[in-house]
Design a protein around this motif. Structure first.
Motif, mmCIF file in Angstrom:
data_model
loop_
_atom_site.group_PDB
_atom_site.id
_atom_site.type_symbol
_atom_site.label_atom_id
_atom_site.label_comp_id
_atom_site.label_asym_id
_atom_site.label_seq_id
_atom_site.Cartn_x
_atom_site.Cartn_y
_atom_site.Cartn_z
ATOM 1 N N GLU A 44 6.907 0.790 -3.280
ATOM 2 C CA GLU A 44 5.949 1.903 -2.549
ATOM 3 C C GLU A 44 5.518 2.732 -3.816
ATOM 4 O O GLU A 44 4.586 3.010 -3.923
ATOM 5 C CB GLU A 44 6.757 2.489 -1.748
ATOM 6 C CG GLU A 44 5.975 3.718 -0.890
ATOM 7 C CD GLU A 44 5.026 3.234 0.394
ATOM 8 O OE1 GLU A 44 4.389 3.978 1.000
ATOM 9 O OE2 GLU A 44 5.077 2.166 0.616
ATOM 10 N N TRP A 47 2.933 0.971 -6.016
ATOM 11 C CA TRP A 47 1.642 1.271 -5.405
ATOM 12 C C TRP A 47 1.281 2.678 -5.536
ATOM 13 O O TRP A 47 -0.049 2.640 -5.907
ATOM 14 C CB TRP A 47 1.919 0.712 -3.991
ATOM 15 C CG TRP A 47 0.508 1.150 -3.368
ATOM 16 C CD1 TRP A 47 -0.596 0.653 -3.206
ATOM 17 C CD2 TRP A 47 0.382 2.398 -2.459
ATOM 18 N NE1 TRP A 47 -1.508 1.258 -2.421
ATOM 19 C CE2 TRP A 47 -0.823 2.591 -2.054
ATOM 20 C CE3 TRP A 47 1.289 3.322 -2.103
ATOM 21 C CZ2 TRP A 47 -1.440 3.501 -1.273
ATOM 22 C CZ3 TRP A 47 0.897 4.384 -1.308
ATOM 23 C CH2 TRP A 47 -0.541 4.257 -1.000
ATOM 24 N N ARG A 48 2.214 3.686 -5.261
ATOM 25 C CA ARG A 48 1.530 5.025 -5.412
ATOM 26 C C ARG A 48 1.124 5.345 -6.749
ATOM 27 O O ARG A 48 -0.009 6.120 -7.136
ATOM 28 C CB ARG A 48 2.660 6.068 -4.846
ATOM 29 C CG ARG A 48 2.281 7.247 -4.754
ATOM 30 C CD ARG A 48 1.084 7.500 -4.072
ATOM 31 N NE ARG A 48 0.453 9.027 -4.205
ATOM 32 C CZ ARG A 48 -0.260 9.483 -3.356
ATOM 33 N NH1 ARG A 48 -0.408 9.067 -2.244
ATOM 34 N NH2 ARG A 48 -0.607 10.745 -3.464
ATOM 35 N N GLN A 51 -2.222 3.842 -7.321
ATOM 36 C CA GLN A 51 -3.147 4.366 -6.629
ATOM 37 C C GLN A 51 -3.644 5.624 -7.173
ATOM 38 O O GLN A 51 -4.678 6.076 -6.961
ATOM 39 C CB GLN A 51 -2.770 4.497 -5.109
ATOM 40 C CG GLN A 51 -3.767 5.169 -4.236
ATOM 41 C CD GLN A 51 -3.016 5.761 -3.026
ATOM 42 O OE1 GLN A 51 -2.158 6.707 -3.324
ATOM 43 N NE2 GLN A 51 -3.691 5.623 -1.801
ATOM 44 N N GLY A 58 -3.774 9.505 -0.523
ATOM 45 C CA GLY A 58 -3.226 8.674 0.279
ATOM 46 C C GLY A 58 -3.949 7.946 1.403
ATOM 47 O O GLY A 58 -3.524 6.853 1.602
ATOM 48 N N ALA A 136 -2.157 2.082 1.338
ATOM 49 C CA ALA A 136 -2.953 3.218 1.635
ATOM 50 C C ALA A 136 -2.979 3.338 3.114
ATOM 51 O O ALA A 136 -3.088 2.665 3.905
ATOM 52 C CB ALA A 136 -4.600 2.794 0.998
ATOM 53 N N TYR A 144 -2.664 10.309 8.760
ATOM 54 C CA TYR A 144 -2.397 10.937 7.463
ATOM 55 C C TYR A 144 -1.540 11.912 7.524
ATOM 56 O O TYR A 144 -0.425 12.127 6.774
ATOM 57 C CB TYR A 144 -3.618 11.074 6.693
ATOM 58 C CG TYR A 144 -3.517 11.591 5.239
ATOM 59 C CD1 TYR A 144 -2.636 11.014 4.215
ATOM 60 C CD2 TYR A 144 -3.992 12.846 5.161
ATOM 61 C CE1 TYR A 144 -2.373 11.670 3.248
ATOM 62 C CE2 TYR A 144 -3.958 13.510 3.790
ATOM 63 C CZ TYR A 144 -3.239 13.021 2.708
ATOM 64 O OH TYR A 144 -2.744 13.310 1.398
ATOM 65 N N ALA A 166 3.074 8.574 0.543
ATOM 66 C CA ALA A 166 1.693 8.095 1.088
ATOM 67 C C ALA A 166 1.081 8.899 1.906
ATOM 68 O O ALA A 166 -0.165 8.934 2.155
ATOM 69 C CB ALA A 166 1.636 6.775 1.301
ATOM 70 N N TYR A 167 1.861 9.884 2.818
ATOM 71 C CA TYR A 167 1.417 10.568 3.906
ATOM 72 C C TYR A 167 1.567 11.801 3.503
ATOM 73 O O TYR A 167 2.488 12.426 2.401
ATOM 74 C CB TYR A 167 1.961 10.393 5.235
ATOM 75 C CG TYR A 167 1.866 8.822 5.610
ATOM 76 C CD1 TYR A 167 0.788 8.725 6.729
ATOM 77 C CD2 TYR A 167 2.441 7.719 5.265
ATOM 78 C CE1 TYR A 167 0.499 7.366 7.088
ATOM 79 C CE2 TYR A 167 2.073 6.467 5.548
ATOM 80 C CZ TYR A 167 1.327 6.237 6.721
ATOM 81 O OH TYR A 167 0.920 5.163 7.135
ATOM 82 N N GLU A 414 -0.201 16.523 -2.722
ATOM 83 C CA GLU A 414 -0.169 15.054 -3.361
ATOM 84 C C GLU A 414 -0.122 15.008 -4.790
ATOM 85 O O GLU A 414 0.471 13.944 -5.179
ATOM 86 C CB GLU A 414 -1.654 14.509 -2.907
ATOM 87 C CG GLU A 414 -1.669 14.080 -1.505
ATOM 88 C CD GLU A 414 -0.911 12.942 -1.006
ATOM 89 O OE1 GLU A 414 -0.333 12.207 -1.750
ATOM 90 O OE2 GLU A 414 -1.227 12.640 0.053
ATOM 91 N N GLU A 418 2.352 12.098 -6.365
ATOM 92 C CA GLU A 418 2.014 11.441 -7.423
ATOM 93 C C GLU A 418 2.917 11.534 -8.794
ATOM 94 O O GLU A 418 3.233 10.379 -9.303
ATOM 95 C CB GLU A 418 0.387 11.592 -7.951
ATOM 96 C CG GLU A 418 -0.326 11.241 -6.671
ATOM 97 C CD GLU A 418 -1.658 11.626 -7.061
ATOM 98 O OE1 GLU A 418 -1.977 12.088 -8.113
ATOM 99 O OE2 GLU A 418 -2.756 11.235 -6.215
#
Length: 471
Positions: A44, A47-48, A51, A58, A136, A144, A166-167, A414, A418
């Motif tokens: 996870e 991925w973040r 992203q 997210g 995502a 979200y 992510a949220y 966010e 990140e």
């Protein structure tokens, strides 16, 4: 003084000592080598990190995260939550439902009863039950913006940390249904009534004598942020309250008094107490002000006259429309077990009788504040200082600019999510290489490990969809 020594925020209210003594990089590395991430967590976070290079946050491509109609909004109750709490929040829930369902009905969700949080449930298991996997955010499956309603002993902070990768996640927990009702009313009124806060931000920076931690935060966090915000958002009135001005009395005027701003940012020691102290639940995370003369001039119990706690938010204090950011140990809450990793492979120590939300932000939300951002566990200076590279304020600047431009607090945070994802992924790689024989750079690894713990521990107390309503 060793320039490589790491200094930590937090003062023990019963002894006057530091909650955690300064440590060398070598000492931190010995602790860091006990860290491990589960495969699901690591995937996870990777991925973040990937992203974060994209042009969106997210949510999946094509979804506007500033619009609840597109990004969605949901509330997570425990499976056995008291129905009276849901009823107390009904004004807020009805309001969010109207916003989130204007395009699609399923973009508003109430996760309750069988759909609510189950004891011991991981983030991934919870999402899987509701048709969502890693990656995502698809708001047609799980919205979200997610508000957790419940205490952190029942819905653990670890669940919130991982969901927040992510949220956009916030949490509320109050002692009474009346407090839930008042908070719901405050949010709805702030977003629908004519009451508007002026574009004023206050930066409150304590700088205690002979205290390296607050000297660092005052000189390398508060002062540069004041300058950068003054340049970046010139339409805002930026108020600086530093060093000798950062007293408890002055903070009282900013907390519902005649100087209450729209945005408040504080940097200080947070108060900490042993688990058997009668003050832990009520005063842990309180803001230690300039009134404390420092470790050389004061020994022993820290009197309440030195710090600002929930007790100091009086009945007549009006915090309507305020969003506050507290850089202080335990400023948002306290876990039951020490989150300071495994302390060189030992069992995690119990530091509280149960996990809890700090009482100061609870009280602030009960008096009209929209949200409080703060730490669970310790605050680390590496939030803004990175080994020999010096001040690293881009994450703070970006989040504050988002807030000051009227974006939701969950979206603004966010940038911290990140940072956590990037640091965790990089840290895992570094620790894996050390296990296979690489000789670590102790200063670099210690900085990476403490920065990772710090970035993870910022949470939102309040609805993550709230935003400043400005003149």
């Amino acid at each position: 003084m060793n320039p490589e020594t790491l200094y930590f925020n937090g003062i023990n209210g019963t002894s006057g000592d530091y909650l955690l003594s300064p440590m060398t990089p070598e000492e931190i590395v010995r602790i860091a080598l006990g860290e491990e991430l589960s495969p699901d967590q690591l995937n996870e976070l990777k991925w973040r990190k990937f992203q974060a290079t994209a042009a969106h946050f997210g949510v999946k491509y094509g979804v506007d995260p500033t619009s609840l109609a597109e990004a969605g909004w949901g509330v997570i109750f425990t499976h056995d939550a008291d129905p009276a709490i849901r009823q107390a929040l009904s004004e807020l829930l009805d309001y969010r439902r109207a916003q989130a369902t204007s395009i699609k009905e399923q973009r508003y969700r109430e996760f309750a009863a069988a759909d609510g949080y189950h004891p011991g449930e991981s983030k991934q298991k919870f999402l899987s039950r509701h048709g969502a996997g890693p990656g995502a955010v698809d708001p047609d499956k799980v919205p979200y913006y997610l508000l957790i309603v419940g205490d952190p002993e029942t819905v653990p902070y670890s669940f919130q940390y991982q969901l927040d990768v992510a949220y956009a996640v916030g949490r509320i927990h109050f002692e009474t249904t009346e407090e839930y009702r008042k908070y719901a009313r405050s949010v709805v009124e702030a977003e629908t009534k004519a009451f508007l806060r002026p574009r004023a931000a206050a930066f409150f920076g304590v700088r205690n004598q002979a205290d390296r931690a607050t000297q660092l935060s005052a000189d390398h966090l508060i002062k540069p942020l004041i300058q950068k915000m003054s340049e970046t958002v010139p339409e805002w009135k930026i108020q600086d309250i530093l060093a000798e001005d950062a007293t408890k009395a002055r903070l009282g005027r900013l907390m519902g008094g005649d100087e209450t701003p729209a945005l408040l940012f504080t940097a200080s020691h947070g108060m900490g107490f042993p688990k058997d102290s009668p003050l832990q639940l009520s005063h842990q995370g309180a803001i230690l002000c300039q009134d404390w003369p420092g470790p050389l001039k004061h020994r022993g119990v820290i009197p309440s006259e030195f710090y600002f706690s929930a007790d100091d938010v009086k009945e007549g204090n009006d915090l309507s429309g305020l969003i506050s950011f507290h850089f202080a140990c335990f400023g948002a809450g306290t876990p039951r077990l020490d989150d300071f990793a495994h302390m060189a492979f030992r069992e995690r120590a119990e530091i509280a009788p149960h996990a809890f939300v700090a009482r100061l932000p609870q009280r602030m939300l009960g008096h009209g504040a929209l949200a409080v951002v703060g730490h669970v566990e310790r605050a680390w200076g590496c939030s803004f200082m990175w080994e020999r590279a010096g001040e690293q304020l881009a994450v703070f600047e970006s989040a504050l600019c988002q807030l000051m431009n009227g974006l939701p607090v969950g979206l603004a945070m966010e940038y911290f999510n990140e940072r956590y994802a990037e640091l965790s992924s990089d840290l895992n790689v570094e620790l894996e290489e050390v296990k296979f024989g690489k000789i670590p750079n102790n200063l670099e690894l210690a900085g990476m490990w403490t920065a990772n713990n710090d970035a993870r521990s910022y949470i939102i107390i309040g609805d993550p969809a709230v935003r400043l309503n400005l003149r």
